[in-house]
Design a protein around this motif. Structure first.
Motif, PDB file in Angstrom:
ATOM      1  N   LEU A  38       4.421  -3.495   3.586  1.00 46.41           N
ATOM      2  CA  LEU A  38       3.306  -2.559   4.429  1.00 46.41           C
ATOM      3  C   LEU A  38       3.903  -2.038   5.423  1.00 46.41           C
ATOM      4  O   LEU A  38       4.773  -2.422   6.475  1.00 46.41           O
ATOM      5  CB  LEU A  38       2.191  -3.558   4.844  1.00 46.41           C
ATOM      6  CG  LEU A  38       1.333  -4.267   3.867  1.00 46.41           C
ATOM      7  CD1 LEU A  38       0.762  -5.398   4.355  1.00 46.41           C
ATOM      8  CD2 LEU A  38       0.591  -3.266   2.942  1.00 46.41           C
ATOM      9  N   GLY A  39       3.745  -0.680   5.837  1.00 46.27           N
ATOM     10  CA  GLY A  39       4.240   0.182   6.991  1.00 46.27           C
ATOM     11  C   GLY A  39       5.121   1.192   6.578  1.00 46.27           C
ATOM     12  O   GLY A  39       5.710   1.813   7.217  1.00 46.27           O
ATOM     13  N   THR A  40       5.235   1.152   5.305  1.00 46.30           N
ATOM     14  CA  THR A  40       6.389   1.880   4.763  1.00 46.30           C
ATOM     15  C   THR A  40       5.677   3.074   3.774  1.00 46.30           C
ATOM     16  O   THR A  40       4.802   2.934   3.270  1.00 46.30           O
ATOM     17  CB  THR A  40       7.415   1.484   4.035  1.00 46.30           C
ATOM     18  OG1 THR A  40       7.171   0.850   2.648  1.00 46.30           O
ATOM     19  CG2 THR A  40       8.184   0.451   4.901  1.00 46.30           C
ATOM     20  N   TYR A  41       6.507   4.350   3.481  1.00 42.47           N
ATOM     21  CA  TYR A  41       5.896   5.230   2.824  1.00 42.47           C
ATOM     22  C   TYR A  41       5.838   4.768   1.126  1.00 42.47           C
ATOM     23  O   TYR A  41       5.157   5.411   0.536  1.00 42.47           O
ATOM     24  CB  TYR A  41       6.566   6.647   2.881  1.00 42.47           C
ATOM     25  CG  TYR A  41       6.270   7.302   4.014  1.00 42.47           C
ATOM     26  CD1 TYR A  41       5.336   7.964   4.532  1.00 42.47           C
ATOM     27  CD2 TYR A  41       7.455   7.088   5.219  1.00 42.47           C
ATOM     28  CE1 TYR A  41       5.238   8.597   5.453  1.00 42.47           C
ATOM     29  CE2 TYR A  41       7.249   7.713   6.422  1.00 42.47           C
ATOM     30  CZ  TYR A  41       6.117   8.549   6.507  1.00 42.47           C
ATOM     31  OH  TYR A  41       5.924   8.968   7.821  1.00 42.47           O
ATOM     32  N   GLY A  42       6.836   4.069   0.790  1.00 41.66           N
ATOM     33  CA  GLY A  42       6.764   3.338  -0.605  1.00 41.66           C
ATOM     34  C   GLY A  42       5.511   2.604  -0.935  1.00 41.66           C
ATOM     35  O   GLY A  42       5.541   2.252  -2.347  1.00 41.66           O
ATOM     36  N   CYS A  43       5.084   1.875  -0.027  1.00 42.77           N
ATOM     37  CA  CYS A  43       4.090   0.871  -0.578  1.00 42.77           C
ATOM     38  C   CYS A  43       3.084   1.410  -1.310  1.00 42.77           C
ATOM     39  O   CYS A  43       2.377   2.348  -0.987  1.00 42.77           O
ATOM     40  CB  CYS A  43       3.672   0.276   0.947  1.00 42.77           C
ATOM     41  SG  CYS A  43       2.472  -0.963   0.765  1.00 42.77           S
ATOM     42  N   ARG A  44       2.561   0.766  -2.417  1.00 36.97           N
ATOM     43  CA  ARG A  44       1.664   0.832  -3.312  1.00 36.97           C
ATOM     44  C   ARG A  44       0.302   0.246  -3.000  1.00 36.97           C
ATOM     45  O   ARG A  44      -0.076  -0.560  -3.836  1.00 36.97           O
ATOM     46  CB  ARG A  44       1.978   0.937  -4.849  1.00 36.97           C
ATOM     47  CG  ARG A  44       3.305   1.548  -4.956  1.00 36.97           C
ATOM     48  CD  ARG A  44       3.061   3.093  -5.280  1.00 36.97           C
ATOM     49  NE  ARG A  44       2.299   3.345  -6.512  1.00 36.97           N
ATOM     50  CZ  ARG A  44       2.941   3.451  -7.631  1.00 36.97           C
ATOM     51  NH1 ARG A  44       4.490   3.531  -7.705  1.00 36.97           N
ATOM     52  NH2 ARG A  44       2.317   3.873  -8.648  1.00 36.97           N
ATOM     53  N   SER A  45      -0.313   0.229  -1.824  1.00 37.62           N
ATOM     54  CA  SER A  45      -1.188  -0.444  -1.399  1.00 37.62           C
ATOM     55  C   SER A  45      -2.600  -0.476  -2.429  1.00 37.62           C
ATOM     56  O   SER A  45      -3.256  -1.328  -2.542  1.00 37.62           O
ATOM     57  CB  SER A  45      -1.617   0.113   0.020  1.00 37.62           C
ATOM     58  OG  SER A  45      -1.907   1.108   0.237  1.00 37.62           O
ATOM     59  N   GLU A  46      -2.911   0.975  -2.804  1.00 41.90           N
ATOM     60  CA  GLU A  46      -3.930   1.010  -3.538  1.00 41.90           C
ATOM     61  C   GLU A  46      -3.966   0.445  -4.969  1.00 41.90           C
ATOM     62  O   GLU A  46      -4.931  -0.297  -5.279  1.00 41.90           O
ATOM     63  CB  GLU A  46      -4.246   2.592  -3.723  1.00 41.90           C
ATOM     64  CG  GLU A  46      -4.585   3.288  -2.682  1.00 41.90           C
ATOM     65  CD  GLU A  46      -5.924   3.034  -1.940  1.00 41.90           C
ATOM     66  OE1 GLU A  46      -6.769   2.253  -2.506  1.00 41.90           O
ATOM     67  OE2 GLU A  46      -6.096   3.574  -0.889  1.00 41.90           O
ATOM     68  N   GLU A  47      -2.721   0.196  -5.727  1.00 41.19           N
ATOM     69  CA  GLU A  47      -2.415  -0.504  -6.660  1.00 41.19           C
ATOM     70  C   GLU A  47      -2.693  -1.896  -6.435  1.00 41.19           C
ATOM     71  O   GLU A  47      -3.090  -2.639  -7.270  1.00 41.19           O
ATOM     72  CB  GLU A  47      -1.132  -0.082  -7.241  1.00 41.19           C
ATOM     73  CG  GLU A  47      -1.029   1.384  -7.837  1.00 41.19           C
ATOM     74  CD  GLU A  47      -0.889   2.357  -6.932  1.00 41.19           C
ATOM     75  OE1 GLU A  47      -0.790   2.155  -5.663  1.00 41.19           O
ATOM     76  OE2 GLU A  47      -0.471   3.438  -7.175  1.00 41.19           O
ATOM     77  N   LEU A  48      -2.163  -2.251  -5.481  1.00 40.31           N
ATOM     78  CA  LEU A  48      -2.032  -3.701  -4.891  1.00 40.31           C
ATOM     79  C   LEU A  48      -3.607  -4.416  -4.871  1.00 40.31           C
ATOM     80  O   LEU A  48      -4.029  -5.476  -5.351  1.00 40.31           O
ATOM     81  CB  LEU A  48      -1.321  -4.235  -3.745  1.00 40.31           C
ATOM     82  CG  LEU A  48      -1.283  -5.553  -3.192  1.00 40.31           C
ATOM     83  CD1 LEU A  48      -0.713  -6.532  -4.455  1.00 40.31           C
ATOM     84  CD2 LEU A  48      -0.512  -5.723  -2.049  1.00 40.31           C
ATOM     85  N   LEU A  49      -4.252  -3.354  -4.161  1.00 37.52           N
ATOM     86  CA  LEU A  49      -5.782  -3.632  -4.100  1.00 37.52           C
ATOM     87  C   LEU A  49      -6.544  -3.740  -5.176  1.00 37.52           C
ATOM     88  O   LEU A  49      -7.288  -5.020  -5.303  1.00 37.52           O
ATOM     89  CB  LEU A  49      -6.298  -2.736  -2.817  1.00 37.52           C
ATOM     90  CG  LEU A  49      -6.155  -2.845  -1.461  1.00 37.52           C
ATOM     91  CD1 LEU A  49      -6.665  -1.709  -0.751  1.00 37.52           C
ATOM     92  CD2 LEU A  49      -6.877  -4.122  -0.947  1.00 37.52           C
ATOM     93  N   ARG A  50      -6.246  -3.074  -6.119  1.00 37.94           N
ATOM     94  CA  ARG A  50      -6.957  -3.063  -7.426  1.00 37.94           C
ATOM     95  C   ARG A  50      -6.591  -4.322  -8.143  1.00 37.94           C
ATOM     96  O   ARG A  50      -7.449  -4.841  -8.791  1.00 37.94           O
ATOM     97  CB  ARG A  50      -6.778  -1.618  -8.121  1.00 37.94           C
ATOM     98  CG  ARG A  50      -7.619  -1.524  -9.270  1.00 37.94           C
ATOM     99  CD  ARG A  50      -7.345  -0.212 -10.004  1.00 37.94           C
ATOM    100  NE  ARG A  50      -7.792   1.074  -9.239  1.00 37.94           N
ATOM    101  CZ  ARG A  50      -8.922   1.504  -9.152  1.00 37.94           C
ATOM    102  NH1 ARG A  50      -9.762   0.849  -9.846  1.00 37.94           N
ATOM    103  NH2 ARG A  50      -9.143   2.509  -8.192  1.00 37.94           N
ATOM    104  N   TYR A  51      -5.317  -4.638  -7.855  1.00 36.50           N
ATOM    105  CA  TYR A  51      -4.721  -5.941  -8.609  1.00 36.50           C
ATOM    106  C   TYR A  51      -5.586  -7.054  -8.239  1.00 36.50           C
ATOM    107  O   TYR A  51      -6.167  -7.984  -8.753  1.00 36.50           O
ATOM    108  CB  TYR A  51      -3.289  -6.141  -8.742  1.00 36.50           C
ATOM    109  CG  TYR A  51      -2.928  -7.399  -8.934  1.00 36.50           C
ATOM    110  CD1 TYR A  51      -2.941  -8.084 -10.275  1.00 36.50           C
ATOM    111  CD2 TYR A  51      -2.059  -8.208  -8.083  1.00 36.50           C
ATOM    112  CE1 TYR A  51      -2.503  -9.303 -10.468  1.00 36.50           C
ATOM    113  CE2 TYR A  51      -2.013  -9.569  -8.611  1.00 36.50           C
ATOM    114  CZ  TYR A  51      -1.845 -10.096  -9.775  1.00 36.50           C
ATOM    115  OH  TYR A  51      -1.471 -11.343 -10.100  1.00 36.50           O
ATOM    116  N   LEU A  52      -5.447  -7.160  -6.917  1.00 34.90           N
ATOM    117  CA  LEU A  52      -6.123  -8.361  -5.996  1.00 34.90           C
ATOM    118  C   LEU A  52      -7.508  -8.737  -6.512  1.00 34.90           C
ATOM    119  O   LEU A  52      -8.161  -9.686  -6.662  1.00 34.90           O
ATOM    120  CB  LEU A  52      -5.640  -8.334  -4.679  1.00 34.90           C
ATOM    121  CG  LEU A  52      -4.235  -8.536  -4.065  1.00 34.90           C
ATOM    122  CD1 LEU A  52      -4.155  -8.331  -2.731  1.00 34.90           C
ATOM    123  CD2 LEU A  52      -3.750  -9.946  -4.529  1.00 34.90           C
TER     124      LEU A  52
END
Length: 278
Positions: free
Chosen positions: A15-29
């Motif tokens: 978290l806090g980097t351009y590479g982080c795939r946060s949207e995909e992680l949220l969908r998984y969680l």
């Protein structure tokens, strides 16, 4: 319906980097109902943290994890090298959230040893500035890769991973991954652990390692930058979850970011009604 899972291990979210795939992680969680959630290091990238880049979607990941803990999920945060500043606190507990440097679990009569794994990385132990420079370069490479993949998607072609291509073509990188897995496995066997779970090298894996002293199952939860993987334990069995393989199913779930925004707006509306401002 959300899937019930006894235990989930994710690592290297950055978290806090351009590479982080946060949207995909949220969908998984949002698609699972875990009894225990283990965050195995490099969750918040403190090495590359900057005020100018920490988007809302990254904050939503943290909020969602806190919500899971509030709802009764046991959350264990194991520190990694990119969030090593938290290691000075040792072991701490806040309600359902535990901060620690390593974890030993016994499930169904078998011992599982979980830690991030950077202790085996000599570049971090002896030349930390070089490791930090490498982290910065990796983040820039991911930015470039995102642009390339955007263009490939527009042309109707498959996405391409520059970093995977580099890792697979450089013998030293391949040898490092192999040595890392062997070292972790041999230590687990010597200590009579049935399973050893790491992160750090962004290489998802489940495989049995055998030596003259015995055997164990080595596992790596991968990352949420390129591989988008997690380890799941349920019904006495470990499995590797892959977002790409389950994308079609996960996209049927409501967008977690939109759902959270709707809920926050609804809470604000109800509070205003109660206060009599509306």
């Amino acid at each position: 319906m959300k899937r019930d899972v006894e235990l989930v291990v994710i690592s290297d979210i950055h978290l806090g980097t351009y590479g982080c795939r946060s949207e995909e992680l949220l969908r998984y969680l949002s698609s699972i109902n875990p009894r225990k959630l283990i965050l195995n290091g490099d969750i918040i990238d403190i090495w590359q943290f900057r005020k100018s880049y920490f988007p809302t979607s990254h904050l939503r990941v943290l909020k969602y994890i806190l919500d899971l803990a509030y709802q009764g999920c046991e959350v264990t945060y194991i520190t990694g090298n990119h969030d090593e500043m938290l290691r000075k606190f040792g072991r701490m507990q806040f309600g359902q959230i535990t901060l620690t440097n390593r974890l030993l679990l016994e499930m169904d009569g078998k011992k599982t040893w979980i830690f991030h794994g950077d202790v085996f990385d000599a570049s971090i132990q002896h030349t930390k500035w070089l490791a930090k420079l490498g982290g910065w370069g990796y983040d820039r490479l991911i930015q470039l890769n995102n642009i390339v993949n955007w263009g490939l998607t527009k042309l109707g072609k498959e996405k391409y991973s520059l970093s995977k291509r580099i890792k697979n073509s450089v013998k030293k990188a391949v040898k490092f991954i192999s040595d890392f897995e062997e070292t972790a496995s041999h230590l687990a066997i010597e200590n009579r652990y049935d399973y050893v779970v790491c992160g750090h090298i962004h290489q998802p894996q489940i495989r049995t390692v055998e030596t003259k002293k015995g055997s164990c199952v080595y596992m790596n939860s991968g990352d949420w930058i390129e591989n988008l993987t997690a380890l799941e334990y349920h019904g006495g069995q470990w499995d590797m979850f892959s977002y790409e393989e389950s994308k079609a199913l996960l996209e049927k779930f409501p967008n977690p970011a939109a759902a959270m925004e709707f809920r926050n707006n609804l809470d604000e509306l109800l509070n205003n009604i109660i206060k009599g401002t509306i």
